[in-house]
Design a protein around this motif. Sequence first.
Motif, PDB file in Angstrom:
ATOM      1  N   VAL A  90       0.856  -1.176   0.000  1.00 47.67           N
ATOM      2  CA  VAL A  90       0.000   0.000   0.000  1.00 47.67           C
ATOM      3  C   VAL A  90       0.900   1.237   0.000  1.00 47.67           C
ATOM      4  CG1 VAL A  90      -0.275  -0.148   2.520  1.00 47.67           C
ATOM      5  CG2 VAL A  90      -1.809   1.280   1.207  1.00 47.67           C
ATOM      6  N   LEU A  91       0.633   2.149  -0.926  1.00 53.30           N
ATOM      7  CA  LEU A  91       1.412   3.384  -0.996  1.00 53.30           C
ATOM      8  C   LEU A  91       0.530   4.505  -0.481  1.00 53.30           C
ATOM      9  CD1 LEU A  91       2.775   3.040  -4.662  1.00 53.30           C
ATOM     10  CD2 LEU A  91       3.790   2.174  -2.562  1.00 53.30           C
ATOM     11  N   LEU A  92       1.011   5.211   0.511  1.00 51.71           N
ATOM     12  CA  LEU A  92       0.275   6.380   0.983  1.00 51.71           C
ATOM     13  C   LEU A  92       0.878   7.586   0.265  1.00 51.71           C
ATOM     14  CD1 LEU A  92      -1.688   7.854   2.855  1.00 51.71           C
ATOM     15  CD2 LEU A  92       0.085   7.830   4.607  1.00 51.71           C
ATOM     16  N   CYS A  93       0.046   8.302  -0.464  1.00 51.49           N
ATOM     17  CA  CYS A  93       0.555   9.420  -1.273  1.00 51.49           C
ATOM     18  C   CYS A  93      -0.150  10.708  -0.893  1.00 51.49           C
ATOM     19  CB  CYS A  93       0.302   9.189  -2.754  1.00 51.49           C
ATOM     20  SG  CYS A  93       0.877   7.624  -3.342  1.00 51.49           S
ATOM     21  N   ARG A  94       0.584  11.779  -1.023  1.00 44.02           N
ATOM     22  CA  ARG A  94      -0.020  13.097  -0.934  1.00 44.02           C
ATOM     23  C   ARG A  94      -0.392  13.466  -2.361  1.00 44.02           C
ATOM     24  NH1 ARG A  94       1.411  17.549   2.856  1.00 44.02           N
ATOM     25  NH2 ARG A  94       0.003  19.153   2.168  1.00 44.02           N
ATOM     26  N   SER A  95      -1.665  13.562  -2.592  1.00 44.86           N
ATOM     27  CA  SER A  95      -2.122  13.738  -3.969  1.00 44.86           C
ATOM     28  C   SER A  95      -1.873  15.162  -4.463  1.00 44.86           C
ATOM     29  CB  SER A  95      -3.609  13.415  -4.037  1.00 44.86           C
ATOM     30  OG  SER A  95      -4.147  13.933  -5.204  1.00 44.86           O
ATOM     31  N   LYS A  96      -1.516  15.254  -5.745  1.00 40.19           N
ATOM     32  CA  LYS A  96      -1.352  16.572  -6.368  1.00 40.19           C
ATOM     33  C   LYS A  96      -2.214  16.546  -7.618  1.00 40.19           C
ATOM     34  CE  LYS A  96       0.623  20.563  -7.129  1.00 40.19           C
ATOM     35  NZ  LYS A  96      -0.505  21.439  -6.977  1.00 40.19           N
TER      36      LYS A  96
END
Length: 286
Positions: A90-96
Amino acid sequence: MLKEAGTIVHRGYTDQDNGLDISDDILCSWIRSDSKFHIRTLHLPTSTCPYEPQVLIRQLGRMVQHVSGAEVSFDYESTRLLLVFHESQVLLCRSKRSDLRHVLMVKTPRRRKFFHPSMMNSVLARVMCNLARIRPGVRVLDPFCGAGGILCEAASIGAVPIGIDLNWRLLRGAQANLADIGSTGLLIKGDAQHIPLTLGACDAVVTDPPYGKVSSTRGSKSRNLVWAMLSQTQDILSDHGTICICGNKPMGLPTLVERAGLHICRVVEVPVHKQLTRILVVATCA
Ligand SMILES: C[S@@+](CC[C@H](N)C(=O)[O-])C[C@H]1O[C@@H](n2cnc3c(N)ncnc32)[C@H](O)[C@@H]1O
């Protein structure tokens, strides 16, 4: 055409017993207590995650609220967390998200001053302008300009729009649409098969000729129209001029562009629906 990208802040695994395995420290370090957030999940086909998205969204939401005190909000400005599931990871990303795309989506053809179903939508028009490297001050010709979907996008970049169309009513529409965004441009009632411009009169051609049911060719075959237009392109373009043209697969655009003596830089396929894949060809004067 990119809708969303993200910076990976944590790479972990989904745990069969505990769901998400993300430490409080990671969340604390980048979500402020006075901020707002919401979460979206993206399960890639490769994912083996055993959980339903809603279960993980609720779990992560509780964790974020617990460690940071931030509030949940679906406002466009709120921090968007993206959980991407790939295999057992699982990749936790800060969305842009693209700010421009949000602006372009608001400018749908139906919201223009004058609407016609043959108008190009703002997202694709901007993609084509970008592929043709349109910059402020560049003279951009659309020889099949219709009601000016492409010209409006070129004008909003700061380019000088030049449009040609057989249909007087659509040209008036293009004029109204350009005026609505504070632009004027040069609009000519004419035939793209005989472009009434002098040598080197424009720096780029960005166009989508008629090939669907909604735009008339007044009896001509689309492919013949495109060929007649392309064979004049080298003359009307200035040195290092570029062209970005859009069509469907049966038109065989890459072959026509090459036959017109232009140098193809890129061919991009844009799937629209089952029966239609748009082809964008980007070329320069050889
Ligand atoms: C797909 S629409 C163009 C949409 C437009 N490029 C935009 O950005 O919204 C095709 C246009 O080509 C025009 N057209 C058809 N034959 C033409 C010709 N021989 N010369 C110039 N325009 C023509 C039609 O009137 C129609 O407005």
